[in-house]
Design a protein around this motif. Structure first.
Motif, PDB file in Angstrom:
ATOM      1  N   LYS A 299       0.595  -9.212   5.978  1.00 33.15           N
ATOM      2  CA  LYS A 299      -0.074  -9.313   4.689  1.00 33.15           C
ATOM      3  C   LYS A 299      -0.393  -7.905   4.171  1.00 33.15           C
ATOM      4  CE  LYS A 299      -0.461 -13.867   4.708  1.00 33.15           C
ATOM      5  NZ  LYS A 299       0.204 -14.743   3.711  1.00 33.15           N
ATOM      6  N   ASN A 300      -0.779  -7.840   2.896  1.00 31.66           N
ATOM      7  CA  ASN A 300      -1.248  -6.578   2.334  1.00 31.66           C
ATOM      8  C   ASN A 300      -2.342  -6.876   1.311  1.00 31.66           C
ATOM      9  OD1 ASN A 300       1.256  -7.413   0.612  1.00 31.66           O
ATOM     10  ND2 ASN A 300       0.128  -6.003  -0.683  1.00 31.66           N
ATOM     11  N   ILE A 301      -3.201  -5.895   1.094  1.00 32.94           N
ATOM     12  CA  ILE A 301      -4.296  -6.037   0.145  1.00 32.94           C
ATOM     13  C   ILE A 301      -4.302  -4.825  -0.791  1.00 32.94           C
ATOM     14  CG2 ILE A 301      -5.717  -7.396   1.734  1.00 32.94           C
ATOM     15  CD1 ILE A 301      -7.368  -4.845   2.235  1.00 32.94           C
ATOM     16  N   ALA A 302      -4.880  -4.998  -1.957  1.00 36.17           N
ATOM     17  CA  ALA A 302      -5.087  -3.891  -2.890  1.00 36.17           C
ATOM     18  C   ALA A 302      -6.513  -3.378  -2.700  1.00 36.17           C
ATOM     19  CB  ALA A 302      -4.871  -4.359  -4.327  1.00 36.17           C
ATOM     20  N   ALA A 303      -6.675  -2.066  -2.700  1.00 36.73           N
ATOM     21  CA  ALA A 303      -7.995  -1.483  -2.488  1.00 36.73           C
ATOM     22  C   ALA A 303      -8.132  -0.210  -3.305  1.00 36.73           C
ATOM     23  CB  ALA A 303      -8.225  -1.191  -1.010  1.00 36.73           C
TER      24      ALA A 303
ATOM     25  N   PHE B  70       0.714   0.192   6.944  1.00 38.20           N
ATOM     26  CA  PHE B  70       1.372   1.062   5.973  1.00 38.20           C
ATOM     27  C   PHE B  70       0.466   1.197   4.753  1.00 38.20           C
ATOM     28  CE2 PHE B  70       2.890  -3.169   4.770  1.00 38.20           C
ATOM     29  CZ  PHE B  70       2.771  -3.159   3.394  1.00 38.20           C
ATOM     30  N   ILE B  71       0.549   2.348   4.126  1.00 35.23           N
ATOM     31  CA  ILE B  71      -0.281   2.661   2.967  1.00 35.23           C
ATOM     32  C   ILE B  71       0.632   3.091   1.826  1.00 35.23           C
ATOM     33  CG2 ILE B  71      -2.186   4.073   2.090  1.00 35.23           C
ATOM     34  CD1 ILE B  71      -2.888   4.660   5.052  1.00 35.23           C
ATOM     35  N   SER B  72       0.365   2.562   0.658  1.00 39.91           N
ATOM     36  CA  SER B  72       1.111   2.946  -0.538  1.00 39.91           C
ATOM     37  C   SER B  72       0.111   3.320  -1.627  1.00 39.91           C
ATOM     38  CB  SER B  72       2.002   1.786  -0.999  1.00 39.91           C
ATOM     39  OG  SER B  72       2.634   2.092  -2.221  1.00 39.91           O
TER      40      SER B  72
ATOM     41  N   ASP C 179     -11.330  10.047 -10.104  1.00 35.71           N
ATOM     42  CA  ASP C 179     -12.355   9.799  -9.094  1.00 35.71           C
ATOM     43  C   ASP C 179     -11.970   8.758  -8.059  1.00 35.71           C
ATOM     44  OD1 ASP C 179     -12.311   7.686 -10.778  1.00 35.71           O
ATOM     45  OD2 ASP C 179     -14.450   7.676 -11.246  1.00 35.71           O
ATOM     46  N   SER C 180     -10.697   8.307  -8.028  1.00 35.90           N
ATOM     47  CA  SER C 180     -10.331   7.274  -7.066  1.00 35.90           C
ATOM     48  C   SER C 180      -8.821   7.216  -6.856  1.00 35.90           C
ATOM     49  CB  SER C 180     -10.843   5.906  -7.526  1.00 35.90           C
ATOM     50  OG  SER C 180     -10.233   5.553  -8.762  1.00 35.90           O
ATOM     51  N   PHE C 181      -8.456   6.574  -5.739  1.00 37.08           N
ATOM     52  CA  PHE C 181      -7.057   6.281  -5.421  1.00 37.08           C
ATOM     53  C   PHE C 181      -6.897   4.761  -5.395  1.00 37.08           C
ATOM     54  CE2 PHE C 181      -8.139  10.233  -3.285  1.00 37.08           C
ATOM     55  CZ  PHE C 181      -7.069  11.061  -3.562  1.00 37.08           C
ATOM     56  N   LEU C 182      -5.924   4.252  -6.127  1.00 41.19           N
ATOM     57  CA  LEU C 182      -5.612   2.829  -6.062  1.00 41.19           C
ATOM     58  C   LEU C 182      -4.456   2.663  -5.084  1.00 41.19           C
ATOM     59  CD1 LEU C 182      -5.767   1.863  -9.853  1.00 41.19           C
ATOM     60  CD2 LEU C 182      -7.615   1.938  -8.163  1.00 41.19           C
ATOM     61  N   VAL C 183      -4.703   1.927  -3.999  1.00 40.97           N
ATOM     62  CA  VAL C 183      -3.728   1.852  -2.916  1.00 40.97           C
ATOM     63  C   VAL C 183      -3.450   0.409  -2.525  1.00 40.97           C
ATOM     64  CG1 VAL C 183      -4.455   4.097  -2.010  1.00 40.97           C
ATOM     65  CG2 VAL C 183      -5.485   2.002  -1.096  1.00 40.97           C
ATOM     66  N   SER C 184      -2.331   0.242  -1.830  1.00 41.95           N
ATOM     67  CA  SER C 184      -2.012  -1.013  -1.148  1.00 41.95           C
ATOM     68  C   SER C 184      -2.049  -0.729   0.348  1.00 41.95           C
ATOM     69  CB  SER C 184      -0.629  -1.528  -1.544  1.00 41.95           C
ATOM     70  OG  SER C 184      -0.599  -1.896  -2.906  1.00 41.95           O
ATOM     71  N   ILE C 185      -2.750  -1.579   1.074  1.00 40.28           N
ATOM     72  CA  ILE C 185      -2.853  -1.435   2.525  1.00 40.28           C
ATOM     73  C   ILE C 185      -2.197  -2.658   3.143  1.00 40.28           C
ATOM     74  CG2 ILE C 185      -4.399  -1.119   4.493  1.00 40.28           C
ATOM     75  CD1 ILE C 185      -6.532  -0.178   2.445  1.00 40.28           C
ATOM     76  N   GLY C 186      -1.158  -2.440   3.929  1.00 39.40           N
ATOM     77  CA  GLY C 186      -0.415  -3.560   4.500  1.00 39.40           C
ATOM     78  C   GLY C 186      -0.373  -3.531   6.017  1.00 39.40           C
ATOM     79  N   ASN C 187      -0.010  -4.655   6.574  1.00 35.44           N
ATOM     80  CA  ASN C 187       0.102  -4.805   8.025  1.00 35.44           C
ATOM     81  C   ASN C 187       1.385  -5.569   8.331  1.00 35.44           C
ATOM     82  OD1 ASN C 187      -0.226  -5.194  10.771  1.00 35.44           O
ATOM     83  ND2 ASN C 187      -1.839  -6.734  10.558  1.00 35.44           N
TER      84      ASN C 187
END
Length: 207
Positions: A132-136, A73-75, A82-90
């Protein structure tokens, strides 16, 4: 004086003759009414106990075996110029590898624009463990081709449907590190802001 013979009946379990009104056999101790259906041998009780114990451990294993291995999932938390701050989870159980990202813009008809993105800002981490999820941070990839940048900018500026009736989204490709499977995830973004970001990036680069 002769004895009066009392009526008898055979035991339901061992067939021993017993008084007709007796509720319990004097030989095998079997009950004769509905209560006989409630009696279980010790072996049956032990078997039932073993089945309950096994199923207690087997159910979580069964669930994990048939549950989806990776569920991405992506939030989108914030959009900068110039960028997107996202959370990438599983939400799955297996570790998930991040393959690629792109910004997709869809207008009316067959209009579809895809712009590649690259993942930064997460210490180079391209794997998300299960649950888990990470910030990217996602940034536009450098094309290295000024003509491509100009054509892309012209397509974006020529179609107002992208910001009115179109849809824009961040799309990611992911793969399961434990099995040969791949899935995608996406998150909608504001089309007007996405066009502004693209104009800022490719309008500046094409100058």
């Amino acid at each position: 004086m002769s004895e009066i013979a009392l009526p008898t009946k055979p035991c339901r379990a061992c067939c021993y003759d017993m008084p007709a009104k007796a509720n319990k056999c004097v030989k095998c101790s079997s009950l004769q009414d509905w209560q006989r259906y409630l009696t279980f041998s010790s072996s049956i009780l032990a078997l039932l106990t073993a089945l309950v114990s096994v199923s207690t451990f087997a159910i979580p294993i069964w669930k994990s075996a048939f549950a989806p291995s990776i569920v991405p999932f992506i939030s989108v938390n914030r959009m900068n110029l110039d960028s997107f701050l996202v959370s990438i989870g599983n939400d799955g159980a297996s570790p998930m590898a991040i393959k690629d990202f792109f910004l997709e813009l869809r207008g009316q008809g067959d209009l579809r624009i895809t712009v590649p993105l690259q993942v930064t800002g997460n210490n180079g981490q391209l794997v998300v463990d299960g649950n888990k999820n990470i910030a990217a941070t996602l940034v536009f990839m450098e094309s290295g081709d000024s003509n491509y940048d100009k054509v892309l900018l012209e397509r974006i500026n020529s179609d107002d449907n992208l910001s009115s009736s179109g849809t824009c989204s961040i799309v990611g490709g992911f793969s399961d590190l434990k099995a040969p499977s791949a899935v995608t995830g996406s998150a909608l973004v504001n089309c007007m802001n996405a066009k502004m970001m693209l104009r800022h990036k490719f309008g500046r680069d094409s100058q």
